[in-house]
Design a protein around this motif. Structure first.
Motif, PDB file in Angstrom:
ATOM      1  N   PRO A 167      67.439  54.444   6.331  1.00 43.73           N
ATOM      2  CA  PRO A 167      66.000  54.288   6.055  1.00 43.73           C
ATOM      3  C   PRO A 167      65.163  55.253   6.909  1.00 43.73           C
ATOM      4  O   PRO A 167      65.590  55.646   7.998  1.00 43.73           O
ATOM      5  N   ASP A 168      64.005  55.549   6.405  1.00 42.86           N
ATOM      6  CA  ASP A 168      63.073  56.479   7.087  1.00 42.86           C
ATOM      7  C   ASP A 168      62.862  56.143   8.553  1.00 42.86           C
ATOM      8  O   ASP A 168      62.800  54.970   8.908  1.00 42.86           O
ATOM      9  N   GLY A 169      62.752  57.157   9.389  1.00 48.43           N
ATOM     10  CA  GLY A 169      62.315  56.970  10.763  1.00 48.43           C
ATOM     11  C   GLY A 169      63.379  56.488  11.739  1.00 48.43           C
ATOM     12  O   GLY A 169      63.081  56.216  12.894  1.00 48.43           O
ATOM     13  N   ARG A 170      64.623  56.380  11.295  1.00 50.94           N
ATOM     14  CA  ARG A 170      65.654  55.864  12.196  1.00 50.94           C
ATOM     15  C   ARG A 170      66.123  56.906  13.217  1.00 50.94           C
ATOM     16  O   ARG A 170      66.524  56.592  14.316  1.00 50.94           O
ATOM     17  N   ILE A 171      66.133  58.157  12.809  1.00 51.00           N
ATOM     18  CA  ILE A 171      66.604  59.225  13.710  1.00 51.00           C
ATOM     19  C   ILE A 171      65.921  60.526  13.301  1.00 51.00           C
ATOM     20  O   ILE A 171      65.729  60.790  12.110  1.00 51.00           O
ATOM     21  N   GLN A 172      65.545  61.292  14.310  1.00 46.23           N
ATOM     22  CA  GLN A 172      64.876  62.576  14.041  1.00 46.23           C
ATOM     23  C   GLN A 172      65.901  63.602  13.570  1.00 46.23           C
ATOM     24  O   GLN A 172      66.966  63.704  14.187  1.00 46.23           O
ATOM     25  N   PRO A 173      65.594  64.386  12.543  1.00 46.48           N
ATOM     26  CA  PRO A 173      66.494  65.499  12.227  1.00 46.48           C
ATOM     27  C   PRO A 173      66.577  66.405  13.459  1.00 46.48           C
ATOM     28  O   PRO A 173      65.551  66.708  14.066  1.00 46.48           O
ATOM     29  N   GLY A 174      67.771  66.780  13.835  1.00 49.32           N
ATOM     30  CA  GLY A 174      67.935  67.678  14.995  1.00 49.32           C
ATOM     31  C   GLY A 174      68.200  66.938  16.289  1.00 49.32           C
ATOM     32  O   GLY A 174      68.504  67.568  17.303  1.00 49.32           O
ATOM     33  N   PHE A 175      68.116  65.597  16.271  1.00 51.21           N
ATOM     34  CA  PHE A 175      68.466  64.843  17.483  1.00 51.21           C
ATOM     35  C   PHE A 175      69.983  64.667  17.493  1.00 51.21           C
ATOM     36  O   PHE A 175      70.564  64.166  16.527  1.00 51.21           O
ATOM     37  N   VAL A 176      70.628  65.103  18.576  1.00 54.08           N
ATOM     38  CA  VAL A 176      72.087  64.962  18.628  1.00 54.08           C
ATOM     39  C   VAL A 176      72.478  64.172  19.871  1.00 54.08           C
ATOM     40  O   VAL A 176      71.943  64.400  20.953  1.00 54.08           O
TER      41      VAL A 176
END
Ligand code: FAD
Length: 552
Positions: A227-236
């Motif tokens: 679902p939206d907002g669970r993890i930022q794209p690019g967060f590793v």
């Protein structure tokens, strides 16, 4: 009966269209084009380069985390950022120590886990794109064709025999039978990835092993849409600790991608002592940690896969050249196990192999003496520098997590030397402890069908396909060992280490029997590595079989 085969002649044959093989093909074709344009002699042709790939399409067998260090690709395709399918640049990185209920973020991300400047990618997509560049350059690229056996000549190799198509499970030709080709080449480059089936033959025949045998990890991965907002794209994020017992090497990853996708996975060192340890189950448990549950809950599984990783590093690198042959990429141990990164090293190894091959073709001499320029090039490159700085890293973890971290700290301050250099290791399955009366777990992991899954459900999500009526490509040389000695001594670990439910012990009229569900095989090669008696030989199935790691 001897099979009549059509013979094809090439200058260069590359086996495996992963980052290593494709980079070799592309760089070689670039060198040839420049050479021909400047009137170089002899005139060479990119059409005389052949690439074979066993996957049904490009990228079908590429499974990786994946965070790519762009160093290799920027040398191969300087303007790659314009067209390469890069999912997202890394925007933030973190490392966590997990206990069963908590996640402690390291106040400073340790240097090996720092990823600023790198990209999160789907290796499968990237491979497809790279393959497109190779095809444009005039190279002949054949998917769904596997190198089934090597053609030996003198002290080296002279090409491969490709897989026979249309053979039934008893080895008899079917109505659609087509004999494999005898593909002869001046230089054959093996770029088969981890535990290559031809590479294994070559290394064993010419005793090319280094100081240490190759050691491996298995990576079990799922791609999720959340679902939206669970993890930022690019967060590793990388994790240590739970659910891995401290005596087993391993850790997890969570990478945020575009379009609400998340790549999650667990890497397990294939040198554990407990024959009942199940890497797939450990990965499923990993997802039940509150930290992951929070990201994945309400999301859906998109794709599943598993693949082995060569972790031995520099001291496990085999001799990489013979008469008429080179070994590159994962097959030749070009992987930094501290950073879990091999894509850029595979690319670099491919480029250095291309330069060596080009020189040999121009000289008209493809003997081992000329091809020995490949390891010399490696020595002088940044690839050596990187691999050398972690040359003892994986070996330190034979003393468990804390022992490994202790050694890694000394290696970090001594440029990779550490307390012992070189540090030796044994091959993974030598670590198994015998059962001594211990019983198998009463129940196998089933999963809840929402967050966690059994192996068959996961295999379904790997897109794996093989013809049921083809010879079994998991060749057990002595099944009587499985039915008796292995039952008593190790409880048939194949049933536990295989992440695709290929191996099953059944009882027929009171007798144990090994059943092999070869159609499930995701080509991870764990069985070839971790069978305690080394009686399982993974050979290529009919080309086109195996997983389809689309988007992975
Ligand atoms: C779970 C996991 C996570 C990883 N994460 C990262 C990461 O985040 N960053 C990173 O840089 N690296 C990562 N790696 C490592 C990286 O994927 C490899 O180092 C890289 O893919 C090696 O490239 P290669 O071309 O040598 O081998 P591969 O990518 O394995 O390609 C080999 C190709 O050869 C084909 N092949 C094999 N045998 C034959 C045959 N006989 N005939 C025809 N075709 C054949 C295979 O089908 C395959 O397509 C990870 C690996 C795994 C398994």
């Amino acid at each position: 009966m001897t099979t009549q085969r059509e013979t094809l002649e090439a200058d260069v044959l590359i086996v495996g269209a992963g980052p290593a093989g494709l980079s070799c093909a592309l760089h070689l074709s670039n060198l040839i084009s420049k050479h021909n344009q400047s009137g170089g002699k002899p005139v060479l042709s990119t059409e005389n380069i052949y690439v074979l790939e066993k996957g049904r399409e490009l990228g079908a067998h590429q499974l990786s985390g994946a965070i790519m260090d762009p160093r290799g690709l920027s040398e191969l395709v300087p303007d790659f950022e314009k067209t390469a399918p890069l999912d997202t640049p890394v925007t933030d990185d973190a490392a966590f120590l997990l206990t069963s209920q908590s996640a402690f973020r390291f106040p400073i991300t340790p240097p090996p886990f720092k990823n600023k400047g790198n990209y999160v990618v789907s290796l499968s997509k990237l491979t497809k794109w790279l393959g497109g560049q190779v095809e444009k350059s005039g190279v002949n690229l054949f998917t769904a064709f596997a190198g089934a056996s090597l053609i030996y000549e003198g002290e080296g190799i002279a090409g491969v025999i490709t897989d026979d198509k249309g053979v039934d499970k008893n080895g008899k030709p079917k109505s659609n039978f087509t004999a494999g080709y005898e593909l002869r080449a001046k230089v054959t480059v093996l770029a088969e990835g981890a535990r290559g089936s031809l590479t294994k033959q070559l290394v064993s025949r010419y005793k090319l092993d280094n100081l240490n045998p190759q050691t491996y990890g298995i990576g079990v991965k799922e791609l999720w849409e959340v679902p939206d907002g669970r993890i930022q794209p690019g967060f590793v994020a990388h994790t240590l600790g739970w659910p891995m017992p401290t005596e087993i090497y391993g850790g997890g990853w969570i990478y945020g991608m575009q379009n609400k996708r998340v790549s999650i996975g667990l890497v397990v060192g294939l040198e554990y002592t407990d024959p009942f340890f199940d890497p797939h189950e450990a990965f499923q448990k990993f997802k039940t940690h509150p930290f992951l549950r929070h990201i994945l809950g309400g999301g859906k599984l998109v794709r599943y896969g598993a693949k082995t990783i060569p972790e031995g590093g520099w001291y496990s690198m085999p001799r990489t050249y013979v008469d008429g042959g080179l070994i590159i990429g994962d097959s030749a141990s070009f992987l930094d196990s501290q950073k879990l990164k091999g894509i850029h090293l595979a690319i670099k190894s491919g480029m250095l192999a291309a330069e060596t091959t080009f020189e040999a073709l121009c000289k008209g001499d493809t003997s081992a003496k000329t091809l020995a320029a490949f390891p010399r090039r490696v020595e002088e490159s940044w690839a050596k520098k990187q691999l050398w700085s972690v040359r003892n890293f994986h070996q330190g973890f034979q003393y468990g997590l804390y022992g490994g971290l202790f050694h890694a700290a000394f290696q970090q301050i001594s440029g990779g030397r550490g307390l012992v250099d070189p540090m030796h290791v044994h091959a993974g399955p030598e670590a198994y402890q015998k059962l001594n009366g211990r019983r198998a777990p009463a129940e196998r992991f089933k999963g809840d069908g929402k967050l966690t899954f059994d192996r068959l459900t996961d295999v379904y999500h790997s897109g794996t396909r093989h013809d049921d009526d083809e010879p079994c490509h998991l060749v057990v040389s002595d099944p009587s060992i499985c039915a008796d000695q292995c039952v008593r001594e190790y409880g048939n670990p194949c049933q536990y280490f295989c992440p695709a439910a290929v191996y099953e012990m059944t009882a027929e009229r009171g007798e144990n029997k090994l059943k092999i569900n070869a159609a499930n095989c995701v080509h991870c090669k764990t069985c070839d590595i971790m069978d305690p008696y080394q009686i399982i030989n993974w050979v290529v199935p009919e080309g086109g079989g195996g997983p389809n790691y689309e988007g992975m």
